[in-house]
Design an enzyme around this catalytic site. Structure first.
Site, PDB file in Angstrom:
ATOM      1  N   LYS A 242       0.850  -1.185   0.000  1.00  0.00           N
ATOM      2  CA  LYS A 242       0.000   0.000   0.000  1.00  0.00           C
ATOM      3  C   LYS A 242       0.886   1.236   0.000  1.00  0.00           C
ATOM      4  O   LYS A 242       1.522   1.552   0.994  1.00  0.00           O
ATOM      5  CB  LYS A 242      -0.918   0.039   1.232  1.00  0.00           C
ATOM      6  CG  LYS A 242      -1.998   1.099   1.108  1.00  0.00           C
ATOM      7  CD  LYS A 242      -2.507   1.635   2.444  1.00  0.00           C
ATOM      8  CE  LYS A 242      -1.586   2.648   3.012  1.00  0.00           C
ATOM      9  NZ  LYS A 242      -1.491   3.898   2.165  1.00  0.00           N
TER      10      LYS A 242
ATOM     11  N   CYS B  97      14.460  10.884   4.727  1.00  0.00           N
ATOM     12  CA  CYS B  97      14.596  10.730   6.189  1.00  0.00           C
ATOM     13  C   CYS B  97      16.049  10.848   6.622  1.00  0.00           C
ATOM     14  O   CYS B  97      16.331  11.056   7.791  1.00  0.00           O
ATOM     15  CB  CYS B  97      14.034   9.388   6.613  1.00  0.00           C
ATOM     16  SG  CYS B  97      14.995   8.018   5.975  1.00  0.00           S
TER      17      CYS B  97
ATOM     18  N   GLU C 145      10.807   1.771   9.759  1.00  0.00           N
ATOM     19  CA  GLU C 145      11.853   2.748   9.449  1.00  0.00           C
ATOM     20  C   GLU C 145      11.188   4.109   9.473  1.00  0.00           C
ATOM     21  O   GLU C 145      10.364   4.418   8.614  1.00  0.00           O
ATOM     22  CB  GLU C 145      12.450   2.425   8.084  1.00  0.00           C
ATOM     23  CG  GLU C 145      13.781   3.089   7.848  1.00  0.00           C
ATOM     24  CD  GLU C 145      13.609   4.385   7.090  1.00  0.00           C
ATOM     25  OE1 GLU C 145      13.366   4.285   5.880  1.00  0.00           O
ATOM     26  OE2 GLU C 145      13.727   5.474   7.688  1.00  0.00           O
TER      27      GLU C 145
HETATM   28  N1  LIG Z   1      10.718   8.257   7.296  1.00  0.00           N
HETATM   29  C1  LIG Z   1      10.289   8.736   6.158  1.00  0.00           C
HETATM   30  O1  LIG Z   1      10.811   8.487   5.096  1.00  0.00           O
HETATM   31  C2  LIG Z   1       9.113   9.597   6.135  1.00  0.00           C
HETATM   32  C3  LIG Z   1       8.814  10.400   7.190  1.00  0.00           C
HETATM   33  N2  LIG Z   1       7.714  11.163   7.142  1.00  0.00           N
HETATM   34  C4  LIG Z   1       7.457  12.038   8.279  1.00  0.00           C
HETATM   35  O2  LIG Z   1       6.179  11.688   8.795  1.00  0.00           O
HETATM   36  C5  LIG Z   1       5.371  12.855   8.819  1.00  0.00           C
HETATM   37  C6  LIG Z   1       3.950  12.463   8.555  1.00  0.00           C
HETATM   38  O3  LIG Z   1       3.900  12.096   7.199  1.00  0.00           O
HETATM   39  P1  LIG Z   1       2.680  11.293   6.665  1.00  0.00           P
HETATM   40  O4  LIG Z   1       2.402  11.589   5.273  1.00  0.00           O
HETATM   41  O5  LIG Z   1       1.548  11.441   7.638  1.00  0.00           O
HETATM   42  O6  LIG Z   1       3.288   9.852   6.694  1.00  0.00           O
HETATM   43  P2  LIG Z   1       2.649   8.577   7.335  1.00  0.00           P
HETATM   44  O7  LIG Z   1       3.711   7.994   8.133  1.00  0.00           O
HETATM   45  O8  LIG Z   1       1.351   8.832   7.956  1.00  0.00           O
HETATM   46  O9  LIG Z   1       2.354   7.713   6.007  1.00  0.00           O
HETATM   47  C7  LIG Z   1       3.251   6.782   5.556  1.00  0.00           C
HETATM   48  C8  LIG Z   1       2.422   5.607   5.063  1.00  0.00           C
HETATM   49  O10 LIG Z   1       1.754   5.027   6.164  1.00  0.00           O
HETATM   50  C9  LIG Z   1       0.363   4.892   5.877  1.00  0.00           C
HETATM   51  N3  LIG Z   1      -0.342   4.962   7.155  1.00  0.00           N
HETATM   52  C10 LIG Z   1      -0.710   6.062   7.830  1.00  0.00           C
HETATM   53  N4  LIG Z   1      -1.336   5.722   8.972  1.00  0.00           N
HETATM   54  C11 LIG Z   1      -1.350   4.359   9.024  1.00  0.00           C
HETATM   55  C12 LIG Z   1      -1.839   3.385   9.957  1.00  0.00           C
HETATM   56  N5  LIG Z   1      -2.450   3.748  11.085  1.00  0.00           N
HETATM   57  N6  LIG Z   1      -1.669   2.059   9.682  1.00  0.00           N
HETATM   58  C13 LIG Z   1      -1.043   1.685   8.531  1.00  0.00           C
HETATM   59  N7  LIG Z   1      -0.571   2.550   7.616  1.00  0.00           N
HETATM   60  C14 LIG Z   1      -0.719   3.869   7.871  1.00  0.00           C
HETATM   61  C15 LIG Z   1       0.084   6.016   4.918  1.00  0.00           C
HETATM   62  O11 LIG Z   1      -1.091   5.807   4.179  1.00  0.00           O
HETATM   63  C16 LIG Z   1       1.326   5.961   4.055  1.00  0.00           C
HETATM   64  O12 LIG Z   1       1.217   4.922   3.107  1.00  0.00           O
HETATM   65  C17 LIG Z   1       5.949  13.733   7.710  1.00  0.00           C
HETATM   66  O13 LIG Z   1       5.605  15.073   7.885  1.00  0.00           O
HETATM   67  C18 LIG Z   1       7.418  13.485   7.869  1.00  0.00           C
HETATM   68  O14 LIG Z   1       7.897  14.291   8.930  1.00  0.00           O
HETATM   69  C19 LIG Z   1       6.831  11.126   6.116  1.00  0.00           C
HETATM   70  C20 LIG Z   1       7.126  10.338   5.010  1.00  0.00           C
HETATM   71  C21 LIG Z   1       8.329   9.576   4.928  1.00  0.00           C
HETATM   72  O1  LIG Z   2      18.232   4.327   0.797  1.00  0.00           O
HETATM   73  C1  LIG Z   2      18.243   5.508   0.466  1.00  0.00           C
HETATM   74  O2  LIG Z   2      19.039   6.012  -0.360  1.00  0.00           O
HETATM   75  C2  LIG Z   2      17.251   6.444   1.045  1.00  0.00           C
HETATM   76  C3  LIG Z   2      16.340   5.997   1.935  1.00  0.00           C
HETATM   77  C4  LIG Z   2      15.372   6.938   2.428  1.00  0.00           C
HETATM   78  C5  LIG Z   2      14.426   6.600   3.339  1.00  0.00           C
HETATM   79  O3  LIG Z   2      14.383   5.389   3.880  1.00  0.00           O
HETATM   80  C6  LIG Z   2      13.393   7.551   3.778  1.00  0.00           C
HETATM   81  O4  LIG Z   2      13.388   8.705   3.339  1.00  0.00           O
HETATM   82  O5  LIG Z   2      12.564   7.084   4.576  1.00  0.00           O
END
Ligand SMILES: NC(=O)C1=CN([C@@H]2O[C@H](COP(=O)(O)OP(=O)(O)OC[C@H]3O[C@@H](n4cnc5c(N)ncnc54)[C@H](O)[C@@H]3O)[C@@H](O)[C@H]2O)C=CC1
Ligand SMILES: O=C(O)/C=C/C=C(\O)C(=O)O
Length: 546
Positions: free
Chosen positions: A227, A341, A303
């Site tokens: 998803k 991230c 992650e």
């Molecule tokens: N570690 C990373 O790469 C990322 C970090 N973020 C951080 O997280 C903050 C929130 O971003 P969001 O768009 O809300 O990301 P999110 O973490 O809510 O969404 C990521 C994924 O999780 C799904 N999801 C959301 N709630 C869920 C639940 N209860 N159970 C299962 N799946 C669920 C979403 O539909 C999406 O596919 C961002 O502002 C950013 O700071 C956001 C995206 C990537």
């Molecule tokens: O593997 C990479 O080059 C980057 C990974 C990035 C993430 O895992 C993220 O933004 O959550």
């Protein structure tokens, strides 16, 4: 233009070449009519003029099918971040359709688990080849969907290609441990696929991060329901077609669309799901862990977020090292609009070279990271407003804006006009690379994950203070250490509370190394053997020695 069939040697052997028979679906229209920036732009204009946005369809049991929920009208609007225009409708898959997809993955598991490593390797390599053949199509749609530049999208498609080819070879050379117990018995590790997985991916690097989960899942004999984020569903939609062309058996990989609370939550909680691989925000990671707490045997790989430090020691600013230092610090700050991230959003510079660094850094960034050229739009209006809120907070906290969106950053958060803060004529979610100094230590701008093109630059007196500042965070995902002192590389690097430390480099990735974070940056690691631990179960066998 008829595409050449893949001539990859592995492909021409044991895999049945006849693709899964297809039902006609919206994917066909994209696949033939929108494979370049020009044709995709025309496609979108035609759809916009006729008020018929693209309706995505789930990919379940090898076919693209409208879900009951989509016919029930629960759709999510998907926007082009560069223009703010609606361009697609994403089905918000309801629990009954989620369960149907999980059932499909469960039904496909026994046969897929029994496939040989060689056969799975060939499927993975074929998928890698097919994505490569459609590199530009994937890149164009990822760029339209996520807001990143086309060049950046191409890089990430190449990374997705590498994900599949890496695990295609890994499983051919996987080793296992065997030990003798003082001549009495032989022990060895016997691994088998862990089962059905929920693969949940975020919106910042949609294709790359979803394939980072799909490749090992397939490699180790598991099946899955994937998803993607509802904000960026396009590349996952296109992947379904690749799995058809690769002849992947029906139900091995299923792709459903929807939001977190309805679709994602139902998926991770399904008792038929044996494991979850999730990348996204820390809050969501916590919610997933809570939702699965009673299913104690469910494999979890989370992650999560980061607020990563970049430490700049004076010796890295000597003339012979300065250009490299500035380039690395800037890349870690603003690649993908800071929506990675691993980005280094907290820069700490040794006091003696602080002013020198700020001057060279801001000059370099102004020339190199240009909004609308090398910097894209941020992924959504919600995210745009989140980042703008932090810029307003920075201003309130007395920060100095050395570069970036000062004037618009001070606009009231409820200003619903998407005020362009760039010199672009387009509307959209544009935030220029922003560099802040004089940020108070207790400011949330220094504490919270902003996840955008915003960095702070602060100073430190000595190594001890550098380590203390770097570790002063609830997160512990990554860190960058810039120094010319070999002993310091280990002395400081090994004290940093981060799952990954880059010394005089950033985002150099060897896919066999453990990838993940500590503290609030998550649980578990993926990559090479770490991915094997996520997607397999191990039993230690003890044989009597003869
Ligand atoms: N570690 C990373 O790469 C990322 C970090 N973020 C951080 O997280 C903050 C929130 O971003 P969001 O768009 O809300 O990301 P999110 O973490 O809510 O969404 C990521 C994924 O999780 C799904 N999801 C959301 N709630 C869920 C639940 N209860 N159970 C299962 N799946 C669920 C979403 O539909 C999406 O596919 C961002 O502002 C950013 O700071 C956001 C995206 C990537
Ligand atoms: O593997 C990479 O080059 C980057 C990974 C990035 C993430 O895992 C993220 O933004 O959550």
């Amino acid at each position: 233009m008829e595409r050449e069939k893949s001539t990859h040697p592995a492909v021409m052997t044991s895999i049945e070449d006849s693709p899964v028979p297809r039902k006609i679906s919206p994917i066909d229209e994209i696949w033939t009519n929108a494979h370049s920036l020009k044709t995709a732009t025309t496609f979108l204009k035609d759809r916009s003029d006729s008020h018929t946005p693209l309706h995505l369809q789930n990919f379940v049991s090898g076919d693209f099918t409208p879900t009951v929920s989509s016919s029930a009208g629960s759709w999510i609007d998907s926007f082009n971040p560069k223009t703010g225009a609606l361009f697609a409708k994403v089905p918000c898959t309801q629990p009954d359709d989620v369960e149907a997809a999980v059932q499909a993955a469960k039904a496909a598991f026994p046969a897929w688990a029994k496939t040989s490593r060689v056969e799975r390797s060939q499927y993975l390599q074929r998928i890698s080849d097919l994505i490569k053949l459609d590199r530009e199509k994937f890149a164009v749609w990822e760029s339209i969907d996520q807001g990143k530049t086309l060049e950046r999208a191409r890089i990430e498609v190449d990374r997705a290609v590498a994900n599949f080819s890496y695990f295609a070879t890994y499983i051919l050379h996987e080793q296992t441990a065997a030990r003798m117990i003082d001549g009495v018995a032989l022990t060895y590790e016997h691994r088998s696929p862990a089962g059905v997985f929920a693969l949940i991916s975020p919106w910042n690097m949609p294709l790359y991060l979803l394939t980072w989960k799909l490749a090992p899942c397939l490699a180790f004999g598991c099946t899955a329901v994937a998803k993607p984020s509802e904000i960026t569903s396009m590349s996952a939609f296109l992947l379904g077609r690749v799995f058809q062309e690769a002849g992947l058996p029906r139900g091995v990989i299923n792709i459903i669309f929807g939001d977190g609370p309805t679709t994602g939550a139902a998926l991770v909680a399904s008792p038929l799901v044996n494991g979850v691989s999730f990348t996204g925000g820390t809050e969501t990671g916590i919610a997933i862990r809570q939702a699965t707490a009673a299913q104690i045997g469910k494999h979890l790989s989370l992650e999560l977020g980061g607020k990563n430090p970049t430490l700049v020691f004076s010796d890295s600013m000597l003339p012979e090292h300065r250009d490299r230092t500035i380039r690395i610090a800037a890349s870690a700050a603003f690649e993908n609009q800071g929506e990675i991230c691993l980005c280094g959003s907290r820069i700490y510079v040794e006091k003696t070279m602080y002013d020198d660094f700020v001057r060279h850094f801001t000059d370099y960034v102004a020339k190199t990271y240009v909004l609308g050229q090398t910097v894209g739009a941020v992924a959504s209006l919600q995210h745009y407003n989140k980042i703008r809120g932090y810029l307003q907070l920075a201003a309130k906290d007395g920060a100095t804006f050395n570069l970036g969106g000062v004037p618009a950053a001070l606009l009231p958060p409820d200003d619903d006009d998407i005020t362009v803060i760039s010199n672009s004529e387009e509307r959209g979610y544009w935030i220029p690379p922003t560099t802040l100094t004089n940020v108070p230590l207790d400011s949330l701008v220094l504490k919270d994950e902003i996840f955008g093109p915003v960095v702070t630059i602060s100073s430190f007196q000595d190594e001890q203070e550098a380590v203390s500042l770097a570790n002063d965070s609830e997160y512990g995902l990554a860190a960058v250490l810039l120094t010319a002192d070999g002993a310091r590389m280990r002395r400081v690097g090994e004290q940093l509370e981060a799952g990954m430390v880059w010394v005089n480099s950033w985002l150099v990735r060897e896919l066999g190394t453990p990838f993940g974070g500590m503290k609030n940056s998550g649980t578990g690691r993926e990559g090479g053997d770490s991915s094997r631990d996520v997607f397999t179960v191990v039993r230690t066998m003890h044989l009597p020695s003869f």
